[in-house]
Each structure stands twice: as C-alpha cells, then as structure tokens.
Scaffold this active site. Structure first.
Site, PDB file in Angstrom:
ATOM      1  N   ASP A   1     -51.930 -32.221 -13.701  1.00  0.00           N
ATOM      2  CA  ASP A   1     -51.980 -30.965 -12.928  1.00  0.00           C
ATOM      3  C   ASP A   1     -52.826 -30.012 -13.767  1.00  0.00           C
ATOM      4  O   ASP A   1     -52.424 -29.645 -14.871  1.00  0.00           O
ATOM      5  CB  ASP A   1     -50.543 -30.452 -12.763  1.00  0.00           C
ATOM      6  CG  ASP A   1     -50.496 -29.076 -12.128  1.00  0.00           C
ATOM      7  OD1 ASP A   1     -49.401 -28.645 -11.746  1.00  0.00           O
ATOM      8  OD2 ASP A   1     -51.558 -28.429 -12.016  1.00  0.00           O
TER       9      ASP A   1
ATOM     10  N   ASN B   1     -63.056 -20.954  -2.540  1.00  0.00           N
ATOM     11  CA  ASN B   1     -63.966 -20.762  -1.402  1.00  0.00           C
ATOM     12  C   ASN B   1     -64.755 -19.487  -1.676  1.00  0.00           C
ATOM     13  O   ASN B   1     -64.480 -18.772  -2.644  1.00  0.00           O
ATOM     14  CB  ASN B   1     -63.191 -20.679  -0.073  1.00  0.00           C
ATOM     15  CG  ASN B   1     -62.186 -19.546  -0.098  1.00  0.00           C
ATOM     16  OD1 ASN B   1     -62.557 -18.394  -0.303  1.00  0.00           O
ATOM     17  ND2 ASN B   1     -60.925 -19.880   0.070  1.00  0.00           N
TER      18      ASN B   1
ATOM     19  N   GLY C   1     -54.583 -26.329  -1.825  1.00  0.00           N
ATOM     20  CA  GLY C   1     -55.061 -27.279  -2.848  1.00  0.00           C
ATOM     21  C   GLY C   1     -54.992 -26.742  -4.265  1.00  0.00           C
ATOM     22  O   GLY C   1     -54.046 -26.044  -4.636  1.00  0.00           O
ATOM     23  N   VAL C   2     -56.035 -27.063  -5.026  1.00  0.00           N
ATOM     24  CA  VAL C   2     -56.016 -26.648  -6.434  1.00  0.00           C
ATOM     25  C   VAL C   2     -56.147 -25.122  -6.540  1.00  0.00           C
ATOM     26  O   VAL C   2     -55.569 -24.494  -7.436  1.00  0.00           O
ATOM     27  CB  VAL C   2     -57.112 -27.397  -7.238  1.00  0.00           C
ATOM     28  CG1 VAL C   2     -58.510 -26.933  -6.857  1.00  0.00           C
ATOM     29  CG2 VAL C   2     -56.884 -27.254  -8.726  1.00  0.00           C
ATOM     30  N   ASP C   3     -56.842 -24.512  -5.583  1.00  0.00           N
ATOM     31  CA  ASP C   3     -56.981 -23.044  -5.544  1.00  0.00           C
ATOM     32  C   ASP C   3     -55.583 -22.407  -5.464  1.00  0.00           C
ATOM     33  O   ASP C   3     -55.229 -21.502  -6.235  1.00  0.00           O
ATOM     34  CB  ASP C   3     -57.809 -22.676  -4.311  1.00  0.00           C
ATOM     35  CG  ASP C   3     -58.322 -21.237  -4.323  1.00  0.00           C
ATOM     36  OD1 ASP C   3     -58.932 -20.831  -3.331  1.00  0.00           O
ATOM     37  OD2 ASP C   3     -58.108 -20.532  -5.333  1.00  0.00           O
TER      38      ASP C   3
ATOM     39  N   SER D   1     -64.622 -30.129  -4.053  1.00  0.00           N
ATOM     40  CA  SER D   1     -64.980 -30.495  -2.674  1.00  0.00           C
ATOM     41  C   SER D   1     -64.355 -31.795  -2.182  1.00  0.00           C
ATOM     42  O   SER D   1     -64.590 -32.180  -1.029  1.00  0.00           O
ATOM     43  CB  SER D   1     -66.515 -30.594  -2.496  1.00  0.00           C
ATOM     44  OG  SER D   1     -67.083 -29.311  -2.483  1.00  0.00           O
TER      45      SER D   1
ATOM     46  N   GLY E   1     -61.243 -32.571  -1.621  1.00  0.00           N
ATOM     47  CA  GLY E   1     -59.996 -32.434  -0.859  1.00  0.00           C
ATOM     48  C   GLY E   1     -60.302 -31.933   0.535  1.00  0.00           C
ATOM     49  O   GLY E   1     -60.962 -32.615   1.328  1.00  0.00           O
ATOM     50  N   VAL E   2     -59.874 -30.725   0.814  1.00  0.00           N
ATOM     51  CA  VAL E   2     -60.079 -30.091   2.133  1.00  0.00           C
ATOM     52  C   VAL E   2     -61.552 -30.145   2.556  1.00  0.00           C
ATOM     53  O   VAL E   2     -61.876 -30.341   3.719  1.00  0.00           O
ATOM     54  CB  VAL E   2     -59.595 -28.616   2.047  1.00  0.00           C
ATOM     55  CG1 VAL E   2     -60.136 -27.776   3.167  1.00  0.00           C
ATOM     56  CG2 VAL E   2     -58.086 -28.574   1.988  1.00  0.00           C
TER      57      VAL E   2
HETATM   58  N1  APR Z   1     -54.598 -30.142 -10.413  1.00  0.00           N
HETATM   59  C1  APR Z   1     -55.730 -30.896 -10.346  1.00  0.00           C
HETATM   60  N2  APR Z   1     -56.327 -31.247  -9.193  1.00  0.00           N
HETATM   61  C2  APR Z   1     -55.729 -30.836  -8.047  1.00  0.00           C
HETATM   62  C3  APR Z   1     -54.552 -30.052  -8.020  1.00  0.00           C
HETATM   63  C4  APR Z   1     -53.983 -29.702  -9.278  1.00  0.00           C
HETATM   64  N3  APR Z   1     -52.868 -28.964  -9.369  1.00  0.00           N
HETATM   65  N4  APR Z   1     -54.217 -29.810  -6.715  1.00  0.00           N
HETATM   66  C5  APR Z   1     -55.138 -30.438  -5.965  1.00  0.00           C
HETATM   67  N5  APR Z   1     -56.045 -31.069  -6.750  1.00  0.00           N
HETATM   68  C6  APR Z   1     -57.200 -31.890  -6.365  1.00  0.00           C
HETATM   69  C7  APR Z   1     -57.151 -32.516  -4.996  1.00  0.00           C
HETATM   70  O1  APR Z   1     -56.339 -33.696  -5.020  1.00  0.00           O
HETATM   71  C8  APR Z   1     -58.628 -32.832  -4.786  1.00  0.00           C
HETATM   72  O2  APR Z   1     -58.954 -34.070  -5.391  1.00  0.00           O
HETATM   73  O3  APR Z   1     -58.334 -31.046  -6.318  1.00  0.00           O
HETATM   74  C9  APR Z   1     -59.343 -31.702  -5.550  1.00  0.00           C
HETATM   75  C10 APR Z   1     -60.038 -30.659  -4.677  1.00  0.00           C
HETATM   76  O4  APR Z   1     -59.289 -30.494  -3.482  1.00  0.00           O
HETATM   77  P1  APR Z   1     -59.075 -29.027  -2.820  1.00  0.00           P
HETATM   78  O5  APR Z   1     -58.155 -28.253  -3.671  1.00  0.00           O
HETATM   79  O6  APR Z   1     -58.711 -29.262  -1.391  1.00  0.00           O
HETATM   80  O7  APR Z   1     -60.505 -28.321  -2.925  1.00  0.00           O
HETATM   81  P2  APR Z   1     -61.827 -28.517  -2.042  1.00  0.00           P
HETATM   82  O8  APR Z   1     -61.889 -29.862  -1.392  1.00  0.00           O
HETATM   83  O9  APR Z   1     -62.941 -28.099  -2.937  1.00  0.00           O
HETATM   84  O10 APR Z   1     -61.630 -27.442  -0.875  1.00  0.00           O
HETATM   85  C11 APR Z   1     -61.709 -26.085  -1.223  1.00  0.00           C
HETATM   86  O11 APR Z   1     -59.622 -25.582  -0.163  1.00  0.00           O
HETATM   87  O12 APR Z   1     -57.831 -24.680  -1.205  1.00  0.00           O
HETATM   88  C12 APR Z   1     -58.905 -24.389  -0.425  1.00  0.00           C
HETATM   89  O13 APR Z   1     -59.465 -22.122  -1.015  1.00  0.00           O
HETATM   90  C13 APR Z   1     -59.880 -23.476  -1.122  1.00  0.00           C
HETATM   91  O14 APR Z   1     -61.161 -23.116   0.857  1.00  0.00           O
HETATM   92  C14 APR Z   1     -61.142 -23.788  -0.381  1.00  0.00           C
HETATM   93  C15 APR Z   1     -61.023 -25.294  -0.138  1.00  0.00           C
END
Ligand code: APR
Length: 182
Positions: free
Chosen positions: A8, A22, A30-32, A121, A123-124
C-alpha cells in the site's frame, strides 16, 4: 536500482510518493482516495491552493505538481494526471511517459532521494498493464541512466498482477530491477 514492490503506497517511508490523480487535484477513488485519506484534510487544502491553469484544471494530463505529505510517512506527494486509455492512438503513450518524466524532474528539483510510483492510469483510467509497464520501465531506466537522483526509485503495485507486469517489462527491456513481493 529500480525496485518493484507490492504494498500500500500510503505506508511507504520514502521522501515522496506519486499520486495517480486527476486534472482537478480534488481527490477521487483508487490510490488518489487512499493517499488523501492517509494524508488527512490538509492535503486537500494544499491541492486546492495549487493554481488552476484553466477552469477545473490544476494539473494538466502528463504534468506533475508537488505538495507536502502531511500525515503520510512520505514527506511529499507528487501528483500527476495520467491519460485515460482511449485505444492508444490519442497520444496516451506520450502522455504516460510525460507523467513519469515530469514527476522525476520535479523530484530532482526538490532534492527528493527516494520515490515510489503507483501504476499510473492502470486502474479507473483503463490503461493496459503491460503497455503501461513498458512505458514506466523505459522512462525510469532512461532517467536512471542520466542522473543518480532520485537514488531510490520504486514501482509500488497494490496487487501481484501489476508487480508481475512490471517484472515482465523489465525482463523484456533488459532493465535491471530488484523485486520484493508480498
Ligand atoms: N497503493 C498502491 N497502489 C494502489 C493503491 C494503494 N493504496 N490503491 C490503488 N492502487 C493501484 C490500483 O490497483 C491501480 O493499479 O493504483 C493503480 C492506479 O489505479 P487508480 O487509482 O484507479 O488510478 P488511475 O487509473 O490513474 O485513475 C485515476 O481515478 O481515483 C481516481 O482521482 C483519480 O480520477 C482519477 C483516476
């Protein structure tokens, strides 16, 4: 050395962690979401204090912005907005490369010596893992080649699948990595 770890990212004791944010820098899921929850409300305030370059945009896709880490173990958070995957012919590869390059440039400007990236990028935003992994490894390896700072660069996967995608990319691209997987 580039490290591949499974953890994490909010728990890592590094100088800076990278947030897959974003363009508004107003938080998300997500990680944000995890980073904002762990850093506390002052992170939201610090992000809001970052000037908008145009309505609703504080960090254009591909760029990076830095804030303190507040209640995180990391002293800094470098926020970057990755591209949304739209099939690959809308400039996504260049934008994802720019995220990593601009984040490292900002880290160097701030004397950051250890930094951890999430899978921006992947994830979402729907970026295919193997394509994103190749971009991350290519940019980080190039940066490693040119300067010694940050001294410690980690790729931090939340799940094993992403860690393995980075390992495959490192093998394919002959990039020297060490792995510490959970
Ligand atoms: N630690 C490490 N990695 C993480 C964690 C964490 N605590 N939580 C999620 N992740 C991973 C996810 O599994 C994924 O592989 O981070 C990666 C990126 O996923 P997202 O968080 O969905 O980010 P992204 O795909 O870049 O989308 C960004 O999502 O949360 C919103 O505000 C954000 O609009 C923006 C979009």
């Amino acid at each position: 050395m580039i490290e591949i770890i499974q953890a994490d990212i909010t728990m890592l004791h590094v100088d800076a962690i990278v947030n897959a944010a974003n363009e508004s820098l107003q938080g998300g899921g997500g990680v944000d979401g995890a980073i904002h929850r762990a850093a506390g409300p002052r992170l939201f305030e610090a992000c809001r204090a970052i000037p908008e370059v145009r309505a609703g945009v504080r960090c254009p896709t591909g760029e990076a912005r830095i804030t303190p880490g507040f209640e995180l173990p990391a002293q800094h958070v470098i926020h970057t907005a990755g591209p949304v995957w739209r099939g690959g012919d809308r400039g996504e590869p260049d934008l994802l490369s720019a995220c990593h390059r601009n984040t490292l440039a900002l880290a160097r400007e701030h004397g950051i010596d250890s930094i951890a990236f999430p899978a921006i990028s992947c994830g979402v935003y729907g970026y295919p893992r193997d394509a994103a992994a190749a971009i991350a490894l290519t940019v980080l390896a190039q940066a490693r080649h040119h300067t010694r700072t940050p001294h410690r660069i980690a790729l931090c996967a939340f799940d094993r699948g992403m860690a393995e995608a980075w390992q495959r990319a490192a093998e394919r691209l002959h990039v020297d990595v060490t792995s510490r997987l959970g």
